[in-house]
Design a protein around this motif. Structure first.
Motif, short mmCIF file in Angstrom:
data_model
loop_
_atom_site.label_atom_id
_atom_site.label_comp_id
_atom_site.label_asym_id
_atom_site.label_seq_id
_atom_site.Cartn_x
_atom_site.Cartn_y
_atom_site.Cartn_z
N ALA A 184 -2.82 -7.44 -12.21
CA ALA A 184 -2.35 -8.05 -10.98
C ALA A 184 -2.55 -9.57 -10.99
O ALA A 184 -1.69 -10.32 -10.52
CB ALA A 184 -3.07 -7.44 -9.77
N ALA A 185 -3.68 -10.01 -11.55
CA ALA A 185 -3.94 -11.45 -11.63
C ALA A 185 -2.90 -12.14 -12.50
O ALA A 185 -2.50 -13.28 -12.23
CB ALA A 185 -5.34 -11.69 -12.18
N LEU A 234 0.83 -1.21 0.00
CA LEU A 234 0.00 0.00 0.00
C LEU A 234 0.86 1.26 0.00
O LEU A 234 0.65 2.17 -0.81
CB LEU A 234 -0.92 -0.02 1.22
N ILE A 235 1.84 1.30 0.90
CA ILE A 235 2.69 2.50 0.99
C ILE A 235 3.52 2.67 -0.28
O ILE A 235 3.61 3.76 -0.85
CB ILE A 235 3.60 2.43 2.23
N GLY A 236 4.11 1.57 -0.76
CA GLY A 236 4.92 1.65 -1.97
C GLY A 236 4.11 2.07 -3.18
O GLY A 236 4.54 2.91 -3.97
N ALA A 284 -10.86 -7.40 -5.21
CA ALA A 284 -10.39 -6.01 -5.29
C ALA A 284 -11.57 -5.05 -5.16
O ALA A 284 -11.47 -4.01 -4.50
CB ALA A 284 -9.66 -5.79 -6.62
N PHE A 285 -12.68 -5.40 -5.78
CA PHE A 285 -13.88 -4.56 -5.69
C PHE A 285 -14.38 -4.49 -4.25
O PHE A 285 -14.75 -3.43 -3.75
CB PHE A 285 -14.97 -5.13 -6.60
N ALA A 337 -5.27 -7.07 -3.48
CA ALA A 337 -4.70 -5.99 -2.65
C ALA A 337 -3.81 -5.08 -3.49
O ALA A 337 -3.90 -3.85 -3.39
CB ALA A 337 -3.90 -6.59 -1.49
N GLU A 338 -2.97 -5.67 -4.35
CA GLU A 338 -2.10 -4.86 -5.19
C GLU A 338 -2.91 -4.03 -6.19
O GLU A 338 -2.60 -2.86 -6.45
CB GLU A 338 -1.11 -5.76 -5.94
#
Length: 636
Positions: free
Chosen positions: A503-504, A219-221, A518-519, A260-261
């Motif tokens: 991402a997948a 998240l931060i990155g 993700a949704f 998440a990504e």
């Protein structure tokens, strides 16, 4: 090898011509009827070199090369046409003076070249929509009912699309050449000199040892990288290569890691100072400095990432999943490379000081080239600089061609009065009810955004929906932000979710499950736009005191939403408690800040937190080891 050499030569020659033209615009700008057309068709030519036509049969490679070469030559001839005819195009009376056969040929061949470019870079989704609007423009008189109109002739379409500052050369093209280019150049330079990797290592250092550190580092990155890239898919690709395997090793499933990504990378389009391309278009449409758009985006973006951070934290505390093992907590020391962060700090400082966005970004690029040379561990060579220059032209072309193509949709919608008809329809359906109208706009943005780049969906949505929202009394800036946020959400909304798919692919997970998860994680985005529509203070419109109080309320609302999603706050929550957190969140969102009822909901939130985290444990002698199911888990 010969094939690669031929293609690479084309990329270098055409790409550097395009880059030289764009750089020249900063020092010696041309008139709009040269700068926009030449930019658009040099972008087409550059795109064709980087995305050549591929035929399955190797015996017909020459056919693909011939087609590509024809498109490149046509694009250069069209650029020459606008140079030669510039005086006539600048001084003629639109819709009065004659349209020459050369003008019509420019329109026909230019649109065909752009459509082929759109097909290669975006695919069938945007291409189909543009063809539908072109068909509507020419054959509108054959369409029955309220949607029909008299239709345009070839001469009309030529004037609308290619003979004035509209259509292909309208706000989308001018925004790309006057704003977007400088930030794409800055992002490419910053990434090529190692700045992107510094962001990832900072994230690992800051969050790696925390509970749920794997997803928090992602998240931060991604949020840091997103401030520079402004692209969800690029963000996923750049950071996901490192963060997805790390999350998998910490206990996340492939779908959970990819989801998440995807969602944290999608937020990069909303994160100042460099938001997505949509933000630059918005600034141009509203006629305000880009710095005003970036300032307005701060509170919603922080609230979005804070909610995701808390969802990740609560989930990790509840399940014990997501913590990074000590052996995986490996990152390069940041201190020897901390000087690379000076260029984004310089950029932010310039924007805060009131300098224009292009001016700030250009000089930040110069700083970004100079700073790495000051230490031996970050120095680069001529070859790397050359490759970066070619990469800038590639990225710019891939953004600019779809942007120019969307200008076709905007021009047809406005000149045919389709946009006005749609506003009337939406007003009738909403029956003057603001909540029903907002719901219809949300549905429209998400459906329209499926498969389209965010900027394309936003531009179409701004033409179709924003006037109706303004008619309902919503602030113009809030209406534009509202549409943009829901178009951004389409990046993770199945069945077509570009960020989730990217991402997948990295996680080798099921695309549909990844999109759904993700949704589920990103549903908080639904709440944030409703908040600033109801209370424009959240878009930095008010006194400092009002803004800070409203921001505090927004944080409480998103925290309440996070607790509702996970169903956990030190202990598992029952259905009644979760429902109360949901109601508190909705109440804070829909009530205007600093009103008595708004403070009442804040007080209710504080009481709920105290009850669920402290009092209930003492009353019922509960333990934190109980298990429950969060809403995000239900999608697995």
């Amino acid at each position: 090898m010969a094939k690669l050499t031929y293609q690479r030569t084309l990329q270098i020659v055409v790409g550097l011509i395009y880059l030289t033209f764009l750089l020249k615009q900063f020092f010696y700008p041309n008139t709009p009827m040269i700068s926009s057309p030449v930019h658009v068709f040099l972008a087409v030519a550059t795109l064709i070199t980087f995305m050549p036509l591929k035929l399955n049969n190797e015996n017909f490679v020459w056919i693909g090369r011939s087609i590509d070469l024809c498109i490149i030559i046509v694009s250069f001839l069209i650029c020459l046409h606008f140079y030669q005819e510039n005086y006539r195009l600048e001084t003629r009376l639109n819709y009065v003076d004659d349209v020459f056969i050369t003008d019509k040929m420019t329109f026909v061949f230019g649109v065909l070249a752009i459509l082929e470019g759109v097909r290669r870079v975006v695919g069938a989704s945007l291409l189909t929509m543009i063809i539908a609007f072109l068909t509507y423009a020419f054959f509108g008189n054959y369409i029955p009912g309220w949607i029909g109109f008299t239709g345009f002739s070839l001469s009309d379409m030529t004037e609308i699309m290619t003979m004035n500052n509209d259509g292909l050369f309208g706000v989308t093209a001018s925004t790309a050449v006057n704003f977007v280019f400088y930030f794409i150049m800055f992002g490419a330079i910053f990434s090529a000199t190692g700045g992107g990797r510094v962001f990832i290592d900072i994230a690992m250092f800051a969050a790696g040892r925390l509970t749920g550190g794997a997803a928090k580092a992602a998240l931060i990155g991604s949020s840091l990288f997103g401030t520079i890239s402004g692209s969800a898919v690029a963000n996923v690709t750049a950071t996901g290569v490192l963060t997805i395997p790390m999350m998998r090793r910490s206990g996340y499933t492939a779908e959970q890691a990819a989801a998440a990504e995807a969602i944290v990378s999608t937020g990069g389009q909303l994160m100042p100072p460099v938001m997505g391309v949509s933000a630059f278009v918005m600034a141009d449409m509203l006629g305000v400095p880009y710095a005003r758009i970036a300032l307005a985006g701060i509170i919603p973006a922080v609230a979005f990432y804070f909610a995701l951070f808390m969802i990740i934290d609560l989930r990790a505390r509840k399940t014990g999943v997501g913590n990074i093992n000590a052996k995986d907590l490996v990152f390069d020391p940041v201190a020897p490379r901390v000087h690379l962060l000076f260029s984004p700090i310089f950029l932010i400082g310039m924007l805060i000081a009131g300098y224009s966005a292009p001016f700030s970004a250009f000089w930040a690029c110069i700083v970004g080239l100079i700073i790495p040379m000051m230490r031996s561990n970050t120095r680069y060579g001529i070859k790397q600089l050359f490759e970066t220059a070619v990469e800038i032209s590639r990225q710019m072309a891939q953004v600019s061609v779809p942007l120019a193509a969307v200008g076709i949709i905007m021009a047809v919608a406005s000149h045919s009065n389709l946009a006005l008809k749609f506003v009337t329809l939406l007003s009738n359906l909403g029956a003057g009810n603001i909540y029903l109208s907002l719901g219809l706009v949300i549905i429209g943005c998400i459906i329209m955004g499926m498969g389209l780049p965010t900027v394309a969906a936003y531009i179409i949505g701004s033409v179709m929906f924003v006037p109706a929202l303004v008619d309902l009394g919503i602030d113009r800036l809030a209406a534009h932000f509202f549409v943009m946020y829901y178009c951004v959400l389409s990046m993770v909304t199945p069945p077509v979710a570009l960020a989730s798919y990217a991402a997948a692919g990295l996680a080798q997970s099921d695309t549909m499950k990844t999109g759904l998860q993700a949704f589920a994680l990103g549903v908080v985005i639904f709440m944030i736009p409703l908040a600033f529509v109801m209370d424009p203070v959240l878009l930095w419109s008010g006194t400092y005191y009002e803004i800070m109080i409203a921001f505090g309320g927004m944080i409480c609302a998103t925290l309440s939403w996070s607790i509702f999603i996970q169903g956990w706050l030190r202990f598992n929550l029952n259905l009644v408690e979760r429902t109360l957190f949901l109601l508190v969140c909705v109440g804070i969102i829909f009530e205007k800040s600093l009103t008595p009822s708004w403070f009442m909901f804040l007080a209710a939130f504080a009481v709920l937190c105290l009850w669920c985290s402290v009092i209930k444990a003492k009353v019922f002698n509960m333990t934190s080891q109980q298990k429950s199911v969060s809403i995000a888990d239900l999608t697995e």
